[in-house]
Each structure stands twice: as C-alpha cells, then as structure tokens.
Scaffold this motif. Structure first.
Motif, PDB file in Angstrom:
ATOM      1  N   LEU A 109       0.944  -1.072   0.098  1.00  0.00           N
ATOM      2  CA  LEU A 109      -0.157  -0.096   0.044  1.00  0.00           C
ATOM      3  C   LEU A 109       0.876   1.303   0.149  1.00  0.00           C
ATOM      4  CD1 LEU A 109      -2.619   1.491   0.396  1.00  0.00           C
ATOM      5  CD2 LEU A 109      -2.545   1.175   3.140  1.00  0.00           C
ATOM      6  N   SER A 110       0.738   2.072  -0.981  1.00  0.00           N
ATOM      7  CA  SER A 110       1.472   3.243  -1.009  1.00  0.00           C
ATOM      8  C   SER A 110       0.878   4.433  -1.579  1.00  0.00           C
ATOM      9  CB  SER A 110       2.813   3.024  -1.847  1.00  0.00           C
ATOM     10  OG  SER A 110       2.658   2.655  -2.996  1.00  0.00           O
ATOM     11  N   GLY A 111       1.537   5.539  -1.933  1.00  0.00           N
ATOM     12  CA  GLY A 111       0.927   6.538  -2.548  1.00  0.00           C
ATOM     13  C   GLY A 111      -0.091   7.424  -1.924  1.00  0.00           C
ATOM     14  N   GLU A 129       4.060  -4.478   2.657  1.00  0.00           N
ATOM     15  CA  GLU A 129       4.485  -3.439   2.766  1.00  0.00           C
ATOM     16  C   GLU A 129       3.532  -2.227   2.882  1.00  0.00           C
ATOM     17  OE1 GLU A 129       7.750  -0.399   0.332  1.00  0.00           O
ATOM     18  OE2 GLU A 129       8.177  -2.425   0.704  1.00  0.00           O
ATOM     19  N   LEU A 130       3.248  -1.563   3.990  1.00  0.00           N
ATOM     20  CA  LEU A 130       2.566  -0.365   3.938  1.00  0.00           C
ATOM     21  C   LEU A 130       3.476   0.699   4.322  1.00  0.00           C
ATOM     22  CD1 LEU A 130       0.323  -1.687   6.852  1.00  0.00           C
ATOM     23  CD2 LEU A 130      -0.176  -1.912   4.230  1.00  0.00           C
ATOM     24  N   ASP A 131       3.124   1.745   3.084  1.00  0.00           N
ATOM     25  CA  ASP A 131       4.026   3.132   3.128  1.00  0.00           C
ATOM     26  C   ASP A 131       2.837   4.077   3.522  1.00  0.00           C
ATOM     27  OD1 ASP A 131       5.111   5.514   2.788  1.00  0.00           O
ATOM     28  OD2 ASP A 131       6.247   4.535   0.754  1.00  0.00           O
ATOM     29  N   ILE A 155       6.270  -1.243   8.005  1.00  0.00           N
ATOM     30  CA  ILE A 155       5.317   0.041   7.944  1.00  0.00           C
ATOM     31  C   ILE A 155       6.248   1.008   7.969  1.00  0.00           C
ATOM     32  CG2 ILE A 155       3.552   1.311   9.222  1.00  0.00           C
ATOM     33  CD1 ILE A 155       2.842  -1.614  10.460  1.00  0.00           C
ATOM     34  N   LYS A 156       6.053   1.927   7.045  1.00  0.00           N
ATOM     35  CA  LYS A 156       6.619   3.163   6.781  1.00  0.00           C
ATOM     36  C   LYS A 156       5.938   4.146   7.263  1.00  0.00           C
ATOM     37  CE  LYS A 156       9.847   1.595   2.945  1.00  0.00           C
ATOM     38  NZ  LYS A 156       9.949   1.777   1.576  1.00  0.00           N
ATOM     39  N   GLU A 209      12.007  11.397   0.988  1.00  0.00           N
ATOM     40  CA  GLU A 209      13.005  10.133   0.883  1.00  0.00           C
ATOM     41  C   GLU A 209      12.542   9.271  -0.242  1.00  0.00           C
ATOM     42  OE1 GLU A 209      15.244   6.790   3.219  1.00  0.00           O
ATOM     43  OE2 GLU A 209      15.306   8.492   4.313  1.00  0.00           O
ATOM     44  N   PRO A 210      13.423   8.986  -1.070  1.00  0.00           N
ATOM     45  CA  PRO A 210      13.140   7.863  -2.253  1.00  0.00           C
ATOM     46  C   PRO A 210      13.079   6.733  -1.748  1.00  0.00           C
ATOM     47  CG  PRO A 210      15.425   8.916  -2.680  1.00  0.00           C
ATOM     48  CD  PRO A 210      14.676   9.739  -1.423  1.00  0.00           C
ATOM     49  N   ASP A 211      12.211   5.877  -2.433  1.00  0.00           N
ATOM     50  CA  ASP A 211      12.216   4.574  -1.904  1.00  0.00           C
ATOM     51  C   ASP A 211      13.474   3.647  -2.543  1.00  0.00           C
ATOM     52  OD1 ASP A 211       9.662   4.356  -0.837  1.00  0.00           O
ATOM     53  OD2 ASP A 211       8.746   4.112  -2.842  1.00  0.00           O
ATOM     54  N   ALA A 212      13.805   2.730  -1.649  1.00  0.00           N
ATOM     55  CA  ALA A 212      15.173   2.265  -1.837  1.00  0.00           C
ATOM     56  C   ALA A 212      15.080   1.157  -3.056  1.00  0.00           C
ATOM     57  CB  ALA A 212      15.735   1.279  -0.531  1.00  0.00           C
TER      58      ALA A 212
END
Length: 212
Positions: A109-111, A129-131, A155-156, A209-212
């Motif tokens: 989940l992102s954006g 992965e939860l951003d 979780i970010k 910060e950009p994703d790795a």
C-alpha cells in the motif's frame, strides 16, 4: 432480515454464486479479527485462511465464518442485500482501504491511498509493505492490526505522527520504537497484532526520501 454487522444468511442460490476477490479479502479480515479476539487459534486461522484463498463460491466462504461471532469482532461489513452485487460506497471513508493480504506472495500500500480507521495487514509466508507517508487518514487514530505468520509486515511512517507499537511476538516480534509527535493533534498510528515466527518492522522515513 440481516442485522447490521452480520453476514447475510446463507441460502442455496447464494451459496452457488461465484465469489470475488473482495469477498475473499473480507473473510480474511474476519478471520484475522477472530484470531486477535481469541475465537480462533493461530493454527485454525492458518487453516481457514488457506481455504479462503482457494474458495470459489459464497458457500465455500460461509463455512469459514458461520461459527464466529462476527458482530463482536468490529469488522466493517458491507451493506446487506438480497443477492451479491456491486457495492455502492458513500464517501472516502466508506471506500477506504481496510486490508492488505499476502499468502506466499507480496502486497503493498503506497501513494495517496485513503485508509480507514483500522487497517489489517496479513502476511503468511509472504510480505506486506505499508507506506503511510502520503496516505489520507479518515480518523485521528489509525490502528494497524498485523498478522505475520512466517512472514513479515513492514510499515513506513513519516515524521509528524504519533506511533504506538504493541502486539504479541511468538518466536517473532515487533521492531521499532513508539514515539510522540511534537505537533498537537497529529495523527496516531497504533500498531498491534501477532507475529508468529514472523516480524513486524516499523520504520520512520521522511516524506521526501525516495524508496530504496
């Protein structure tokens, strides 16, 4: 009639109808909540979750939840109807994301997604992965209910939110530190659930910060 918060009463016609991915995901959310509630053991949860992935009809799904106290589990149920059909939502909160599921796979989940007040992340031999850096909150408190069984949930979270980390680890655990935001009225992200031979990792990542 079906009472609010209850699943529709099974009937022969409905049992034969094909279920959609959204129906399988709803059952997974109910099973996750039932395990957290103590109504299912981890082994029972894993067995039923595996069957839910393979379920083809509503009848296949109904047998996985008909002995559970669904109304007591706090799972948001879709509006009941006489037969399955398109679900009409009435606003961003109703259409918000409520769960992510990964069984021997990955999910993210992102954006700028809209998230409900409770988000269930289930990882069984897989990863979720939860951003949360750009998501839209629909409530002051977002509870992330994690189930990690031989899998992982990452979780970010951005700066400027309060984070509370709890949960139970059995041959696994929750990593990261709780912290309080300096800004009054900041959103709260509450992380809880179960890590069974798995892990839940909370990371603080700046928004830019950009994703790795």
């Amino acid at each position: 009639m079906t009472e609010p918060g209850e699943l529709p009463i099974p009937d022969d016609r409905r049992a034969r109808l094909r279920a959609a991915d959204a129906d399988r995901e709803l059952v997974h959310e109910i099973l996750s909540a039932a395990m957290a509630h103590g109504s299912l053991s981890p082994a029972e949860y894993e067995e039923r979750a595996g069957k839910a992935v393979l379920a083809k009809t509503f009848g296949d799904l109904d047998v996985l939840t008909d002995d559970l106290p669904v109304a007591q589990l706090g799972v948001a149920m879709p509006a009941a109807s006489l037969s399955p059909g398109p679900r009409v939502t009435g606003g961003s909160a109703d259409a918000a994301v409520r769960h992510r599921l990964a069984i021997m796979s990955g999910s993210e989940l992102s954006g700028t997604a809209v998230v409900a007040d409770q988000l269930t992340a289930t990882a069984i031999m897989g990863g979720v992965e939860l951003d949360l850096r750009e998501v839209e909150f629909t409530a002051p408190v977002l509870t992330v209910q994690c189930v990690a069984i031989m899998g992982g949930v990452e979780i970010k979270v951005p700066d400027g939110v309060t984070v509370e980390i709890g949960g139970l680890g059995v041959m696994g655990g929750f990593s990261g530190k709780s912290r309080k935001a300096s800004r009054p009225g900041a959103p709260v992200v509450r992380v809880t659930g179960l890590a069974l031979m798995g892990g839940v990792d909370v990371k603080y990542v700046p928004r830019d910060e950009p994703d790795a």
